[in-house]
Design a protein around this motif. Structure first.
Motif, short mmCIF file in Angstrom:
data_model
loop_
_atom_site.label_atom_id
_atom_site.label_comp_id
_atom_site.label_asym_id
_atom_site.label_seq_id
_atom_site.Cartn_x
_atom_site.Cartn_y
_atom_site.Cartn_z
N ALA A 1 0.79 -1.03 -0.02
CA ALA A 1 0.10 0.06 0.05
C ALA A 1 0.55 1.32 -0.10
O ALA A 1 0.60 2.12 -0.78
N LEU A 2 1.88 1.28 0.84
CA LEU A 2 2.80 2.43 0.98
C LEU A 2 3.62 2.51 -0.37
O LEU A 2 3.86 3.77 -0.79
N ALA B 1 -2.97 14.57 -1.90
CA ALA B 1 -4.41 13.87 -1.67
C ALA B 1 -4.36 12.67 -2.39
O ALA B 1 -4.93 11.85 -1.74
N ALA B 2 -4.11 12.49 -3.55
CA ALA B 2 -4.34 11.43 -4.37
C ALA B 2 -3.51 10.15 -3.70
O ALA B 2 -3.81 9.06 -3.66
N SER B 3 -2.23 10.38 -3.53
CA SER B 3 -1.45 9.25 -2.90
C SER B 3 -1.75 8.65 -1.50
O SER B 3 -1.90 7.53 -1.32
N ARG C 1 -4.75 4.66 1.74
CA ARG C 1 -5.78 4.05 2.56
C ARG C 1 -6.67 3.17 1.97
O ARG C 1 -7.07 2.05 2.57
N TRP C 2 -7.07 3.18 0.65
CA TRP C 2 -7.78 2.25 -0.12
C TRP C 2 -6.97 1.09 -0.50
O TRP C 2 -7.85 -0.12 -0.19
N ALA D 1 1.29 6.54 10.98
CA ALA D 1 0.19 7.34 10.18
C ALA D 1 0.96 8.55 9.94
O ALA D 1 0.90 9.14 8.69
N ARG D 2 1.24 9.20 10.86
CA ARG D 2 1.95 10.62 10.53
C ARG D 2 3.05 10.44 9.76
O ARG D 2 3.32 11.32 9.11
#
Length: 264
Positions: free
Chosen positions: A32-33, A87-89, A94-95, A110-111
């Motif tokens: 995901a990352l 914002a897109a990344s 998260r998705w 998360a930070r």
């Protein structure tokens, strides 16, 4: 620069950043990352060119000359422009995490993820400005403090050799065949461009000469972090070599012109 180059530079930057993160934390980035980092960095390396969307507010060609490489290509607005790929990344991360069995991150993780994605988005915008400033069109990055244009006059807007040295080492970072095929397209396009340019022999030999050893070395001797560092290092080396060769070329051109037009 062309957007193929910007995208490949963004992917190389993301891979280097993920390797630095692994060294600091001792943990590999999850899928995901990794996807989000690629999007943040590649997106940041392309998003300044969205100024194409509003060049039409003034009639061509003046609108293009005024607005392309205008406000979105300045250091002052880079943090604002970077918010779009960030914002897109973040949404993609998260998705992707919801679709995989990866554990939910802690507040600190998360930070850290948000900081990494924004840093990649911002660095991508700055890298885009620097790369555009290396050719003879240039940028005016210090607006509004200084609106003068600066240009490196070092490398052409489309440089096939960059496609080869960035794409070939990264090809084996893709786990699936279709992903490797996508990385194969820029070198193929570079060969086609060399043939179609009318100056077949020098660029064709240079591209093929670089491509084969890069592919073999990257696959047999390097792991994923090494491939990222190789792509990034060669990507930096290409304009340095062009700059070193450009200085004597300009001196020779001036000498020839001085002989032809001694009174000018």
């Amino acid at each position: 620069m062309d957007n193929i180059t910007h995208t490949l530079a963004g992917i190389a930057g993301a891979e280097v950043a993920l390797e630095l993160r692994r060294r600091r934390t001792g943990r590999d980035a999850g899928a995901a990352l990794t996807r989000a980092a690629w999007l943040a960095s590649a997106g940041g390396n392309n998003v300044p060119d969205l100024d194409f969307g509003y060049t039409g507010v003034i009639e061509r060609p003046l609108g293009y000359l005024l607005h392309h490489r205008g406000h979105t290509h300045t250091l002052a607005l880079a943090p604002l422009v970077a918010l779009l790929p960030f914002a897109a990344s973040l949404a993609l991360e998260r998705w992707s995490r919801r679709r995989t069995p990866e554990p939910a991150p802690s507040d600190g993780e998360a930070r850290s993820t948000r900081a990494l994605l924004f840093a990649l988005s911002l660095l991508g915008c700055v890298t885009h400005i620097a790369m555009d400033g290396a050719n003879n069109y240039g940028v005016h990055p210090f607006w509004p403090l200084d609106a003068r244009w600066v240009f490196g006059d070092t490398i052409f807007i489309v440089e096939p050799l960059w496609w080869v040295v960035l794409a070939a080492p990264l090809a084996f970072t893709a786990k699936r065949t279709w992903g490797r095929a996508l990385f194969a397209l820029p070198p193929i396009a570079a060969i086609a461009l060399a043939i179609g340019s009318g100056m077949v022999l020098p660029p064709f030999v240079a591209i093929l000469g670089a491509l084969r050893p890069l592919l073999l070395f990257s696959r047999a001797r390097l792991r994923r972090p090494g491939r990222a560092w190789l792509a990034a290092g060669l990507g930096v080396l290409v304009p340095i070599v062009f700059a070193m060769n450009g200085a004597p070329a300009r001196a020779r051109a001036r000498a020839v012109l001085a002989e032809i037009y001694p009174e000018t």
